[in-house]
Write an enzyme that holds these catalytic residues in place. Structure first.
Site, PDB file in Angstrom:
ATOM      1  N   LYS A   1      13.435  20.770  18.486  1.00 18.37           N
ATOM      2  CA  LYS A   1      12.705  20.182  19.538  1.00 18.37           C
ATOM      3  C   LYS A   1      12.538  21.006  20.978  1.00 18.37           C
ATOM      4  O   LYS A   1      13.528  21.633  21.229  1.00 18.37           O
ATOM      5  CB  LYS A   1      13.246  18.787  20.151  1.00 18.37           C
ATOM      6  CG  LYS A   1      14.911  18.625  20.545  1.00 18.37           C
ATOM      7  CD  LYS A   1      15.149  17.356  20.770  1.00 18.37           C
ATOM      8  CE  LYS A   1      16.615  17.657  21.388  1.00 18.37           C
ATOM      9  NZ  LYS A   1      16.798  18.193  22.639  1.00 18.37           N
TER      10      LYS A   1
ATOM     11  N   LYS B   1      21.680  17.229  22.418  1.00 20.91           N
ATOM     12  CA  LYS B   1      21.569  18.685  22.774  1.00 20.91           C
ATOM     13  C   LYS B   1      20.695  18.677  24.324  1.00 20.91           C
ATOM     14  O   LYS B   1      20.220  17.542  24.491  1.00 20.91           O
ATOM     15  CB  LYS B   1      20.488  19.226  21.910  1.00 20.91           C
ATOM     16  CG  LYS B   1      21.385  19.560  20.438  1.00 20.91           C
ATOM     17  CD  LYS B   1      22.195  20.671  20.519  1.00 20.91           C
ATOM     18  CE  LYS B   1      23.119  20.773  19.219  1.00 20.91           C
ATOM     19  NZ  LYS B   1      24.337  19.918  19.093  1.00 20.91           N
ATOM     20  N   ASP B   2      20.419  19.582  24.643  1.00 19.58           N
ATOM     21  CA  ASP B   2      19.954  19.940  26.061  1.00 19.58           C
ATOM     22  C   ASP B   2      18.466  19.299  26.187  1.00 19.58           C
ATOM     23  O   ASP B   2      17.651  19.785  25.205  1.00 19.58           O
ATOM     24  CB  ASP B   2      19.885  21.250  26.738  1.00 19.58           C
ATOM     25  CG  ASP B   2      21.342  21.623  27.133  1.00 19.58           C
ATOM     26  OD1 ASP B   2      21.585  21.865  28.134  1.00 19.58           O
ATOM     27  OD2 ASP B   2      21.885  22.003  26.288  1.00 19.58           O
ATOM     28  N   THR B   3      17.960  18.579  27.229  1.00 17.40           N
ATOM     29  CA  THR B   3      16.433  18.159  27.103  1.00 17.40           C
ATOM     30  C   THR B   3      15.601  19.234  27.580  1.00 17.40           C
ATOM     31  O   THR B   3      14.449  19.711  26.871  1.00 17.40           O
ATOM     32  CB  THR B   3      16.516  17.265  28.102  1.00 17.40           C
ATOM     33  OG1 THR B   3      17.023  15.959  27.744  1.00 17.40           O
ATOM     34  CG2 THR B   3      14.872  16.741  28.267  1.00 17.40           C
TER      35      THR B   3
END
Length: 445
Positions: free
Chosen positions: A60, A89-91
């Site tokens: 993503k 997880k990091d955006t």
């Protein structure tokens, strides 16, 4: 956010992260050696393994993990309960992680088409994904807009790397994204929840504007702060503030039901508020320990320690150093079988003793909070029971991958860093040692 010290003394190189979409790459590593790659080999699906769970790699870009999973569930027309992931997880990153889909065919997964989301079937399994399956994450991060010459960058970065290696890692701080960099108030929401002030907690989350956020969002929050009109706020809040709109939709109908409003959010997110306050206190505990010159890898009487497993990961087995066992614990730490820890305070986890305990008690008194306050009786599912957490974060496979002059920032340099961290650790904590940022927003955090 409680990160008040560094473990390295070398001046930072400065620069900016996340300038381009793919400057921050995160690839999840499992304990069995499986790596979720952002560009996995594309080949025809060949069934492997057995079980009701289809393990996939979810790739993503700029997607919140919760919202990405929600969108995948909608496209597959299944309940979100049938999708499990092991880590958030990091955006603001390009990330790859493993997810499990219960009773879903590979063919239906391949047909999912969502902007900036891709699913790659890997294998079948008899167990779903859960956090203990993660070993850590591999990071490839580009720092841009560095004003120093390449030779200076290389020299400074090498010195920082050497200091980190001599220290055995970096402080195991909870990183900036744990609290929100644009609006760093997750821990403040949790603080008010521990005090039983639901209205204040909700208004901090909904109506506290930040000068760094989108002007439309800032104006909507300020208007809500002035009027406390939830119905009007629902009309004004931009649609990209999805979680806020979930709460506002409820409060527009039931203006005093703050518990119900919080329960419109994913359970895991609700708990993150209270855990955020724990994280803030933990960061302060470790900062003060460093400030006082107490080593992170050398246990003192009164310190907690954690047993490490065969992968070098902290287990749930902990001990506390006393006058009678201190020598044995020191030896275990030196041999890599244990590590020094500090508490995430909660009803099941009292503070340390000795010098570290004095630090913690002083900070808890200043905050006017006790471990028992983290038991949230009016919303039990958000209770943060407490545990101990390693205070030193080892950094594996650290390397300067590239230093170059690129077109994005004429006359300035960029540096690519690669490293691997254990699960539950933050890449930005490593980056701050190299960059020593003066302004987190300008630095891209």
């Amino acid at each position: 956010l409680g990160m008040e010290t560094y473990v390295t003394q070398v001046p930072g190189v400065g620069g900016r992260i996340r300038q381009l979409l793919d400057d921050f790459v995160v690839e999840e590593l499992l304990v069995d050696g499986s790596l979720a790659e952002v560009s996995p080999p594309v080949k025809g699906w060949e069934p492997a393994g057995m079980g009701n769970y289809l393990i996939c790699v979810l790739v993503k870009r700029r997607w919140d993990t919760f919202l990405a999973v929600r969108e995948v569930a909608q496209r597959l027309r299944i309940s979100q309960k049938r999708i499990r992931f092991a880590g958030i997880k990091d955006t603001k990153a390009l990330t790859a992680q493993h997810i499990s889909l219960q009773n879903v065919s590979p063919e239906s997964v391949v047909g999912v088409n969502i902007k900036d989301i891709r699913l790659y079937p890997q294998r079948f399994s008899k167990e779903r994904m859960y956090s203990q399956l993660i070993k850590g994450n591999r990071f490839h991060i580009t720092v841009r807009a560095i004003e120093h010459p390449a030779s200076v960058i290389e020299e400074q970065a090498k010195k920082v790397q050497d200091e980190i290696e001599r220290a055995g890692g970096v402080p195991n701080f909870f990183g900036h994204q744990r609290f929100g960099t644009i609006r760093p108030n997750t821990h403040q929401v949790g603080k008010h929840l521990t005090r039983g002030d639901l209205e204040k907690a909700a208004l901090v989350f909904l109506a506290e504007p930040s000068v760094h956020e989108h002007p439309e969002a800032r104006a909507a929050r300020q208007r809500l702060q002035d009027t406390l009109d939830f119905g009007e706020a629902l009309e004004r809040f931009p649609r990209f503030l999805r979680y806020e709109r979930f709460m506002l939709r409820h409060l527009a109908r039931y203006p005093s039901d703050y518990v119900g409003a919080f329960r419109t959010l994913p359970r895991r997110l609700r708990k993150l508020f209270v855990q955020g306050y724990q994280s803030y206190l933990f960061n302060r505990f470790i900062s003060e320990r460093i400030r006082r010159g107490i080593l992170l890898d050398e246990p003192q009487i009164g310190d907690y320690t954690i047993k490490l497993d065969e992968h070098g990961l902290p287990t749930e087995e902990s001990d506390q150093a006393t006058e009678t066992n201190i020598q044995a614990i020191v030896q275990s730490v030196k041999e890599g079988r244990m590590c020094v820890a500090a508490p995430l305070v909660g009803p099941d986890q009292p503070p340390s003793k000795g010098a570290q305990g004095e630090i913690e008690q002083k900070i808890l008194e200043a905050e006017n909070v006790t471990p028992e306050k983290f038991k949230i009786s009016f919303m039990p599912e958000t209770t943060a029971e407490g545990r101990v957490r390693a205070i030193l974060n080892p950094v594996w496979n650290m390397a300067q991958e590239e230093i170059a002059d690129v077109s994005e920032n004429e006359g300035k340099q960029m540096m690519k860093l690669g490293f691997t961290l254990n699960r539950g650790s933050y890449a930005t904590v490593v980056l701050r040692e190299f960059m020593k940022p003066q302004d987190l927003i300008t630095a891209g955090y």
